[in-house]
Design an enzyme around this catalytic site. Structure first.
Site, PDB file in Angstrom:
ATOM      1  N   PRO A  12       0.790  -1.228   0.000  1.00  0.00           N
ATOM      2  CA  PRO A  12       0.000   0.000   0.000  1.00  0.00           C
ATOM      3  C   PRO A  12       0.830   1.290   0.000  1.00  0.00           C
ATOM      4  O   PRO A  12       1.884   1.356   0.641  1.00  0.00           O
ATOM      5  CB  PRO A  12      -0.820  -0.093   1.289  1.00  0.00           C
ATOM      6  CG  PRO A  12      -0.099  -1.071   2.139  1.00  0.00           C
ATOM      7  CD  PRO A  12       0.538  -2.043   1.198  1.00  0.00           C
ATOM      8  N   ASN A  13       0.306   2.259  -0.720  1.00  0.00           N
ATOM      9  CA  ASN A  13       0.852   3.626  -0.821  1.00  0.00           C
ATOM     10  C   ASN A  13       2.133   3.725  -1.652  1.00  0.00           C
ATOM     11  O   ASN A  13       2.622   4.830  -1.882  1.00  0.00           O
ATOM     12  CB  ASN A  13       1.084   4.240   0.582  1.00  0.00           C
ATOM     13  CG  ASN A  13      -0.209   4.354   1.361  1.00  0.00           C
ATOM     14  OD1 ASN A  13      -1.183   4.922   0.860  1.00  0.00           O
ATOM     15  ND2 ASN A  13      -0.273   3.782   2.549  1.00  0.00           N
ATOM     16  N   ARG A  20       5.317  11.000  -2.455  1.00  0.00           N
ATOM     17  CA  ARG A  20       5.041  10.627  -1.061  1.00  0.00           C
ATOM     18  C   ARG A  20       6.284  10.828  -0.184  1.00  0.00           C
ATOM     19  O   ARG A  20       7.314  10.187  -0.412  1.00  0.00           O
ATOM     20  CB  ARG A  20       4.637   9.144  -1.024  1.00  0.00           C
ATOM     21  CG  ARG A  20       4.448   8.605   0.361  1.00  0.00           C
ATOM     22  CD  ARG A  20       4.365   7.086   0.366  1.00  0.00           C
ATOM     23  NE  ARG A  20       4.115   6.610   1.707  1.00  0.00           N
ATOM     24  CZ  ARG A  20       4.312   5.359   2.107  1.00  0.00           C
ATOM     25  NH1 ARG A  20       4.756   4.445   1.251  1.00  0.00           N
ATOM     26  NH2 ARG A  20       4.055   5.009   3.335  1.00  0.00           N
ATOM     27  N   TYR A  25      11.380   8.649   1.270  1.00  0.00           N
ATOM     28  CA  TYR A  25      11.365   7.629   0.215  1.00  0.00           C
ATOM     29  C   TYR A  25      12.042   8.059  -1.087  1.00  0.00           C
ATOM     30  O   TYR A  25      12.142   7.267  -2.017  1.00  0.00           O
ATOM     31  CB  TYR A  25       9.910   7.215  -0.074  1.00  0.00           C
ATOM     32  CG  TYR A  25       9.231   6.619   1.146  1.00  0.00           C
ATOM     33  CD1 TYR A  25       9.694   5.430   1.713  1.00  0.00           C
ATOM     34  CD2 TYR A  25       8.145   7.254   1.764  1.00  0.00           C
ATOM     35  CE1 TYR A  25       9.102   4.890   2.850  1.00  0.00           C
ATOM     36  CE2 TYR A  25       7.539   6.714   2.889  1.00  0.00           C
ATOM     37  CZ  TYR A  25       8.023   5.535   3.430  1.00  0.00           C
ATOM     38  OH  TYR A  25       7.441   5.001   4.549  1.00  0.00           O
ATOM     39  N   ASN A  76       7.737  -5.811  -1.021  1.00  0.00           N
ATOM     40  CA  ASN A  76       7.693  -4.703  -0.070  1.00  0.00           C
ATOM     41  C   ASN A  76       6.255  -4.624   0.445  1.00  0.00           C
ATOM     42  O   ASN A  76       5.397  -4.035  -0.203  1.00  0.00           O
ATOM     43  CB  ASN A  76       8.104  -3.387  -0.737  1.00  0.00           C
ATOM     44  CG  ASN A  76       8.147  -2.241   0.272  1.00  0.00           C
ATOM     45  OD1 ASN A  76       7.662  -2.369   1.411  1.00  0.00           O
ATOM     46  ND2 ASN A  76       8.728  -1.128  -0.123  1.00  0.00           N
ATOM     47  N   ALA A  79       3.124  -0.866   4.837  1.00  0.00           N
ATOM     48  CA  ALA A  79       2.571  -0.818   6.207  1.00  0.00           C
ATOM     49  C   ALA A  79       2.082  -2.192   6.681  1.00  0.00           C
ATOM     50  O   ALA A  79       2.088  -2.472   7.886  1.00  0.00           O
ATOM     51  CB  ALA A  79       1.435   0.197   6.270  1.00  0.00           C
ATOM     52  N   GLU A 100      12.015  -9.837   1.644  1.00  0.00           N
ATOM     53  CA  GLU A 100      11.294  -8.629   2.065  1.00  0.00           C
ATOM     54  C   GLU A 100      12.204  -7.418   1.880  1.00  0.00           C
ATOM     55  O   GLU A 100      13.356  -7.449   2.312  1.00  0.00           O
ATOM     56  CB  GLU A 100      10.885  -8.764   3.536  1.00  0.00           C
ATOM     57  CG  GLU A 100      10.178  -7.522   4.061  1.00  0.00           C
ATOM     58  CD  GLU A 100       9.654  -7.727   5.472  1.00  0.00           C
ATOM     59  OE1 GLU A 100       9.020  -8.773   5.747  1.00  0.00           O
ATOM     60  OE2 GLU A 100       9.891  -6.843   6.318  1.00  0.00           O
ATOM     61  N   HIS A 102      12.555  -2.978   1.945  1.00  0.00           N
ATOM     62  CA  HIS A 102      12.033  -1.665   2.325  1.00  0.00           C
ATOM     63  C   HIS A 102      12.971  -0.591   1.812  1.00  0.00           C
ATOM     64  O   HIS A 102      14.200  -0.733   1.930  1.00  0.00           O
ATOM     65  CB  HIS A 102      11.917  -1.538   3.842  1.00  0.00           C
ATOM     66  CG  HIS A 102      10.995  -2.556   4.438  1.00  0.00           C
ATOM     67  ND1 HIS A 102       9.626  -2.444   4.357  1.00  0.00           N
ATOM     68  CD2 HIS A 102      11.247  -3.717   5.081  1.00  0.00           C
ATOM     69  CE1 HIS A 102       9.079  -3.499   4.940  1.00  0.00           C
ATOM     70  NE2 HIS A 102      10.037  -4.296   5.374  1.00  0.00           N
ATOM     71  N   ARG A 109      13.413   3.981  12.382  1.00  0.00           N
ATOM     72  CA  ARG A 109      12.210   4.827  12.412  1.00  0.00           C
ATOM     73  C   ARG A 109      11.362   4.546  13.664  1.00  0.00           C
ATOM     74  O   ARG A 109      11.887   4.068  14.664  1.00  0.00           O
ATOM     75  CB  ARG A 109      11.439   4.617  11.101  1.00  0.00           C
ATOM     76  CG  ARG A 109      12.273   5.015   9.868  1.00  0.00           C
ATOM     77  CD  ARG A 109      11.508   4.833   8.586  1.00  0.00           C
ATOM     78  NE  ARG A 109      10.328   5.702   8.536  1.00  0.00           N
ATOM     79  CZ  ARG A 109       9.345   5.583   7.635  1.00  0.00           C
ATOM     80  NH1 ARG A 109       9.421   4.638   6.702  1.00  0.00           N
ATOM     81  NH2 ARG A 109       8.325   6.403   7.654  1.00  0.00           N
TER      82      ARG A 109
END
Ligand code: DQA
Length: 151
Positions: A12-13, A20, A25, A76, A79, A100, A102, A109
């Site tokens: 998502p996103n 964004r 990012y 990825n 969230a 995975e 990111h 973070r």
């Protein structure tokens, strides 16, 4: 025929990449990430298919579909990394090697990003290298597939 087939799955996103939170990012768009991955993959005789979805169910479906055609997945989960038992179960059930990735360093973070429900059922996690996390993920996956092939 390509040596391997790999699903690149974006959660998502990530469709908003480019605009964004660029301080986190970067300014690269998702299309550009996919284009660079296609380029890297075809140089390695690998076929990739890329998919982005904002919905958890569609991502579960994509993992299940991949069982029929893919040798591995670069994922990825965005969230959903931090919340989704459904995606964790789908990864585990697929039996496919999943890396995975990111863009940001999730461990540097907020606390809630330090937990990944999905990473424990993945081959590994790469975090914090911007779009290159995907490229490193692809390298890691291909090395693993080569190793499996050579026994
Ligand atoms: C992300 C990190 C996640 O915590 C976040 O929710 C995202 C993107 C990354 O690529 O850095 O949407 O997966």
């Amino acid at each position: 025929m390509a040596r391997y087939k790999v699903l690149i799955l974006h959660g998502p996103n990530l469709n908003l990449l480019g605009t964004r939170e660029p301080e986190i990012y970067g300014r690269i768009t998702l299309d550009e990430i996919n284009r660079r991955l296609m380029e890297a993959a075809s140089a390695r005789d690998v076929e990739i298919r890329a998919l982005q979805s904002n919905s958890e169910g569609t991502l579960v479906d994509a993992i299940q579909d991949a069982m029929a055609w893919a040798d591995g997945i670069i994922f990825n989960p965005a969230a959903y990394t931090h919340t989704s038992v459904a995606l964790r179960d789908a990864i585990a059930a697929s039996g496919l090697p999943v890396v995975e990735v990111h863009l940001s360093n999730v461990h540097a973070r907020e606390d809630f990003r330090h937990t990944s429900l999905t990473a424990p059922v993945c081959a590994g996690q790469i975090s914090g290298f911007g779009w290159r996390s995907y490229l490193l993920g692809l390298e890691a996956l291909l090395a693993r597939l080569d190793e499996e092939d050579s026994g």
